[in-house]
Design a protein around this motif. Structure first.
Motif, PDB file in Angstrom:
ATOM      1  N   GLN A   1       0.715  -1.190  -0.161  1.00 41.45           N
ATOM      2  CA  GLN A   1      -0.071   0.075  -0.121  1.00 41.45           C
ATOM      3  C   GLN A   1       0.952   1.205   0.080  1.00 41.45           C
TER       4      GLN A   1
ATOM      5  N   LEU B   1      12.077   7.472 -12.832  1.00 47.53           N
ATOM      6  CA  LEU B   1      10.558   7.038 -12.301  1.00 47.53           C
ATOM      7  C   LEU B   1      10.575   5.598 -12.437  1.00 47.53           C
ATOM      8  N   ARG B   2      11.481   5.119 -13.605  1.00 49.17           N
ATOM      9  CA  ARG B   2      11.619   3.566 -13.715  1.00 49.17           C
ATOM     10  C   ARG B   2      12.194   2.922 -12.602  1.00 49.17           C
TER      11      ARG B   2
ATOM     12  N   THR C   1       6.346  13.019  -8.646  1.00 50.37           N
ATOM     13  CA  THR C   1       5.462  14.108  -9.191  1.00 50.37           C
ATOM     14  C   THR C   1       6.625  15.691  -9.119  1.00 50.37           C
TER      15      THR C   1
ATOM     16  N   PRO D   1       3.674   2.485  -3.622  1.00 47.62           N
ATOM     17  CA  PRO D   1       3.117   3.350  -4.906  1.00 47.62           C
ATOM     18  C   PRO D   1       3.108   4.721  -4.336  1.00 47.62           C
ATOM     19  N   GLY D   2       2.520   4.962  -3.177  1.00 41.48           N
ATOM     20  CA  GLY D   2       2.296   6.533  -2.742  1.00 41.48           C
ATOM     21  C   GLY D   2       3.556   7.360  -2.657  1.00 41.48           C
ATOM     22  N   VAL D   3       4.436   6.735  -1.940  1.00 40.37           N
ATOM     23  CA  VAL D   3       5.618   7.359  -1.891  1.00 40.37           C
ATOM     24  C   VAL D   3       6.536   7.579  -2.936  1.00 40.37           C
ATOM     25  N   GLN D   4       6.386   6.483  -3.998  1.00 38.29           N
ATOM     26  CA  GLN D   4       7.324   6.710  -5.121  1.00 38.29           C
ATOM     27  C   GLN D   4       6.508   7.567  -5.803  1.00 38.29           C
ATOM     28  N   ALA D   5       5.252   7.772  -6.004  1.00 38.41           N
ATOM     29  CA  ALA D   5       4.666   8.822  -6.862  1.00 38.41           C
ATOM     30  C   ALA D   5       4.803  10.136  -6.438  1.00 38.41           C
ATOM     31  N   GLU D   6       4.674  10.428  -5.008  1.00 40.70           N
ATOM     32  CA  GLU D   6       5.061  11.642  -4.675  1.00 40.70           C
ATOM     33  C   GLU D   6       6.386  12.116  -4.904  1.00 40.70           C
TER      34      GLU D   6
ATOM     35  N   VAL E   1       8.910  15.646 -11.692  1.00 44.70           N
ATOM     36  CA  VAL E   1       8.387  16.148 -13.029  1.00 44.70           C
ATOM     37  C   VAL E   1       7.946  17.686 -13.064  1.00 44.70           C
ATOM     38  N   ARG E   2       7.421  18.013 -11.821  1.00 48.98           N
ATOM     39  CA  ARG E   2       6.895  19.440 -11.734  1.00 48.98           C
ATOM     40  C   ARG E   2       8.196  20.412 -11.817  1.00 48.98           C
TER      41      ARG E   2
ATOM     42  N   LYS F   1      10.926   2.098  -9.041  1.00 56.00           N
ATOM     43  CA  LYS F   1       9.986   0.872  -9.140  1.00 56.00           C
ATOM     44  C   LYS F   1      10.856  -0.616  -9.270  1.00 56.00           C
TER      45      LYS F   1
END
Lengths: 343, 499
Positions: free
Chosen positions: A5, A336-337, A16, A8-13, A19-20, A340
């Motif tokens: 759970q 990003l890759r 982002t 993905p959240g941590v990685q996504a933040e 990228v921003r 993962k």
């Protein structure tokens, strides 16, 4: 369970934020380059920042910037419009001809006529691309010559001089409001309207979706043919508007107006950080790219660099912009890759 | 029994000369989950695309609530209340996850502007319902296949659809994620929607669905209540013959190592992959979509560069990223996507068949027609390629025959190591058996064969050893006598250690 759970959240933040930052870097980078260029040139020759010269720079950027905004809309959809120089030429000559026939015509009406003419020519491009499923590069390369040919046939070697244009129209080409040329205000309005539209409206966002993955766009039910048609109509209409402004600024128009301009426009868009394969970038970046290219051309002579180097300098800038773009997207993609793969 | 919510009857669809669907029927009922099973190439995905409005049927009718339904495009299907989760995610890499979910129907605020804040909140809510933590602002680029699939699922449930179509949505998901998906699918079903579920995993089919339709070779075979169908019956109907006769792997004597791969790594794609393929051996590389199998085979062949590790053929090291050297060393790669990577579609059959050998067939750089034609004729006959004339463009051939041309092209180079990526995807069963016979024959002749395949029966039937990849790493190396569906699937879903 908790592991799957949280991961993905941590990685996504983190992704982002990165990228921003990259998106910000794109447009900020151009702005920074512009500031450095102006500063360096001003140190070499303080008169570079004189009111008159700034006004000339803005005037010089105006037409290129308007074309770049239209071109960016097209490039975002993973297409290209090479016919903008020819559309500008036709519109400019039409402006002169209409004023010859009806000298008393109000200026706003002329602006509408030029824009509408450009929109019709853009619809020809978009229609051919959407209906015949021919790549935009080929279609607009064809219409580049066709539109220019029509211009030559119409002009038959004539030239329309400043004396044939209404005085009020020519005055618009040089007038300023608080030191800012009126023509540049046109560009600003166009930029803000198109920029706001592409960022905040469904159909504007669909342009990005279309360029990002055309096949997925079709599966999402986006009317791809219609969106592409509208993108070319926009580009054509803005080129038509630019044609009217061109004749207001220069007064003298012949069938060669805007010749070869299409490549400058594409250069401005690419330098401005709009990905040539569509899906990312903004019209603001494209407009900044246009200002940067114009400023470089003005700055090189002041810096004592031989005029003959101008084109090479512009070319180097394009390569640098593309190189930077590739390096950034490769870095973003890798990080990003990697995140993962390493969990 | 109430009338069906959605019904297909007499639906046929052809692509060129290939009939993808012939006289297919399907009835979906409100509040019921319906499974559609069949082998690859049975026409399931074509049927999904008809429901999604991507393809229009050549013949037959689709009815919704008993009224005929004509879908002119995906937007029509969406408006009719049909949501589709495709086998392969169809996301926009440059756009945010939230925008991907709501593209074309973003929530609006004044002046019809997109309401980003609400869109983000709605996306977050969907992820909450799915029990995953994905940042709605993150771009879709770089998401793992499983996360991409979750975005697709979020998109589908956000539609509040009356018909939810799921085309192998679980292929890339882990056990926990599958459970969540099923919980959502059940709640959608219990709310009165019809669910169409396509999967290769029988346990999932029987766990979720009340009714099962079997398709084979583009035709409807049967529809039964799940309770009245056994797995054995289902498999027999899918295959249409006994499974064992399909894969004639011959016994061979295994020789010296031909292909050795050590510690092969490409950052973010695969890591520390090492294996050996010996002469006369067929080694299968199994795993879920996106596990990195094709990427490994491409790196071995030199199409992509790798960041670490080495590839040896007959003990000699191959340079990194050099396909020319790989071909000279005796490697051949039959790629996954024959239309994009395996063939030059506009060129003739004979040109395609001789392309890798144009130098050895040429005379001082001049390709004299005779040599090319003779060689092509020999090989296409050996593989029983059905083509009207060898001078015809290869695009006029059927899928199975195209695949044979790709094989012919590489077999003619007399490879020592043959890498085949999904060798029988999308080709009919007869040709499939021929391809298998051919691979088996090659191994018997001493070629080392590395076969990437997603079809478990093919893997289990053909391979001397099964290598299983999971998320870019080698998860298991299973010898033939211990390989079965369960052991391979467990390793592929990353459960091998836990089972």
């Amino acid at each position: 369970m908790t592991v799957t759970q949280n991961r993905p959240g941590v990685q996504a933040e983190r992704g982002t934020r990165l990228v921003r930052r990259t998106f910000a870097v794109r447009e900020l980078g151009i702005l920074l380059a512009l500031v450095v260029l102006v500063a360096a040139t001003t140190i070499a020759n303080p008169r570079f920042l004189s009111a008159q010269n700034v006004k000339d720079l803005l005037l010089g950027s105006t037409i290129l910037a308007i074309l770049a905004v239209g071109q960016a809309v097209v490039v975002i959809t993973r297409n290209v419009d090479l016919s903008v120089g020819s559309i500008l030429g036709l519109s400019a000559f039409a402006t002169g001809s209409v004023f010859l026939a009806a000298p008393g015509l109000p200026i706003p009406v002329m602006l509408v006529i030029g824009t509408a003419l450009g929109a019709v020519l853009g619809a020809v491009n978009g229609g051919l691309i959407a209906a015949a499923r021919v790549p935009a590069l080929v279609v607009t390369l064809g219409t580049l010559y066709v539109f220019r040919g029509l211009d030559y046939m119409w002009a038959t070697g004539r030239q329309i001089n400043a004396a044939d244009m209404p005085a009020g129209f020519l005055k618009m080409g040089t007038a300023t409001v608080l030191g800012v040329p009126v023509l540049a205000l046109f560009a600003v309005v166009v930029l803000v309207v198109v920029g706001y539209y592409t960022a905040n409206y469904r159909s504007g966002r669909e342009l990005y979706a279309l360029g990002s993955d055309p096949a997925a766009a079709r599966l999402s039910g986006i009317p791809t043919g219609r969106r592409i048609l509208y993108a070319f109509v926009t580009s054509g209409a803005l080129a038509g508007l630019a044609g009217v402004l061109y004749s207001a600024r220069f007064g003298t128009v012949d069938a060669n107006a805007g010749q070869g301009m299409e490549l400058n426009v594409v250069a401005a868009v690419v330098v401005g950080g709009v990905a040539i394969f569509g899906g990312s970038g903004s019209v603001y970046g494209a407009a900044l790219g246009a200002v940067l290219l114009t400023t470089i051309r003005a700055a090189l002579p002041v810096l004592g660099i031989n005029v003959f180097w101008q084109d090479a300098a512009v070319g180097a800038l394009i390569l640098a912009a593309i190189g930077l773009d590739r390096a950034l997207s490769a870095r973003v993609g890798r990080s990003l890759r990697e995140r993962k793969a390493h969990v | 029994m109430p009338p069906p919510l959605l019904a297909l009857s007499g639906v046929s669809k052809s692509f060129g000369a290939v009939a993808a669907l012939r006289d297919v029927r399907l009835e979906l009922y409100a509040g019921e989950a319906h499974a559609l099973i069949g082998e690859n190439g049975a026409g399931k995905s074509t049927l999904v695309k008809i429901l999604a409005g991507v393809h229009a049927p050549d013949e037959g009718t689709v009815t919704l609530d008993g009224r005929p339904l004509v879908l002119r495009g995906p937007a029509d299907a969406r408006d009719a209340g049909i949501a589709v989760i495709y086998q392969e995610p169809t996301l926009f890499p440059d756009l945010s996850v939230a925008e991907n979910i709501f593209m074309g129907r973003q929530p609006l605020r004044g002046l019809r502007r997109v309401d980003r804040a609400r869109m983000r909140a709605m996306a977050a809510e969907l992820f909450e319902r799915l029990g995953v933590r994905l940042d709605p602002d993150r771009p879709a680029r770089g998401l793992s296949i499983a996360d991409q699939q979750l975005v697709e699922i979020a998109k589908a449930i956000s539609l509040d659809a009356r018909v939810l179509v799921m085309d192998e949505p679980t292929a890339a998901l882990s056990g926990v994620e599958v459970d969540r998906l099923f919980a959502v699918a059940r709640s959608v079903r219990d709310a009165g929607a019809a669910v169409l579920f396509i999967s290769h995993r029988f346990d999932e089919v029987f766990a979720l669905c009340e009714r099962i339709t079997v398709m084979r070779d583009g035709q409807w075979i049967s529809t039964d209540p799940a309770a009245e169908l056994t797995v054995d019956q289902a498999v027999r109907r899918m295959v249409g013959r006994e499974v064992s006769t399909l894969f004639p792997k011959q016994q061979t004597t295994v020789g010296d190592p031909r292909l050795e791969v050590r510690g092969l790594t490409r950052h973010g794609v695969f890591a520390d992959v090492g294996f050996t393929v010996r002469a006369g051996e067929i080694v299968a590389l199994a795993g879920l979509v996106g596990a990195g199998r094709s990427e490994v085979s491409r790196a071995v062949f030199g199409v992509d560069r790798y960041d670490a590790g080495e590839v040896l053929v007959d003990g000699r090291r191959l340079p990194n990223g050099d396909t020319g050297a790989a071909i000279r060393a005796g490697l051949a790669l039959v790629p996954e996507d024959r239309r994009q990577q395996g063939l030059v579609m506009e060129l003739s059959v004979e040109r395609n068949a001789t392309l890798p050998r144009r130098w050895s067939l040429s005379w001082g750089g001049l390709l004299l027609g005779g040599a090319e034609r003779r060689s092509a004729a020999t090989w296409t006959q050996a593989l029983r390629v059905k083509a009207a004339r060898l001078a015809d463009p290869v695009s006029t051939l059927s899928g199975g025959n195209q695949q044979k041309v790709v094989l012919a092209k590489w077999l003619a180079t007399s490879p020592r190591v043959l890498i085949v990526d999904e060798p029988t995807r999308g080709i009919d069963i007869g040709t499939k058996a021929e391809v298998h016979r051919l691979l088996s024959q090659l191994a018997a002749d001493g070629v080392a064969v590395l076969m990437v395949s997603s079809e478990l029966p093919e893997v289990l039937g053909m391979a001397d050893r099964v290598l299983v990849m999971h998320e870019g790493r080698l998860a298991a190396d299973i010898p033939r006598d211990r390989a079965d569906e369960e052991s391979v699937m467990l390793a592929a879903t990353g459960q091998a250690g836990r089972a």
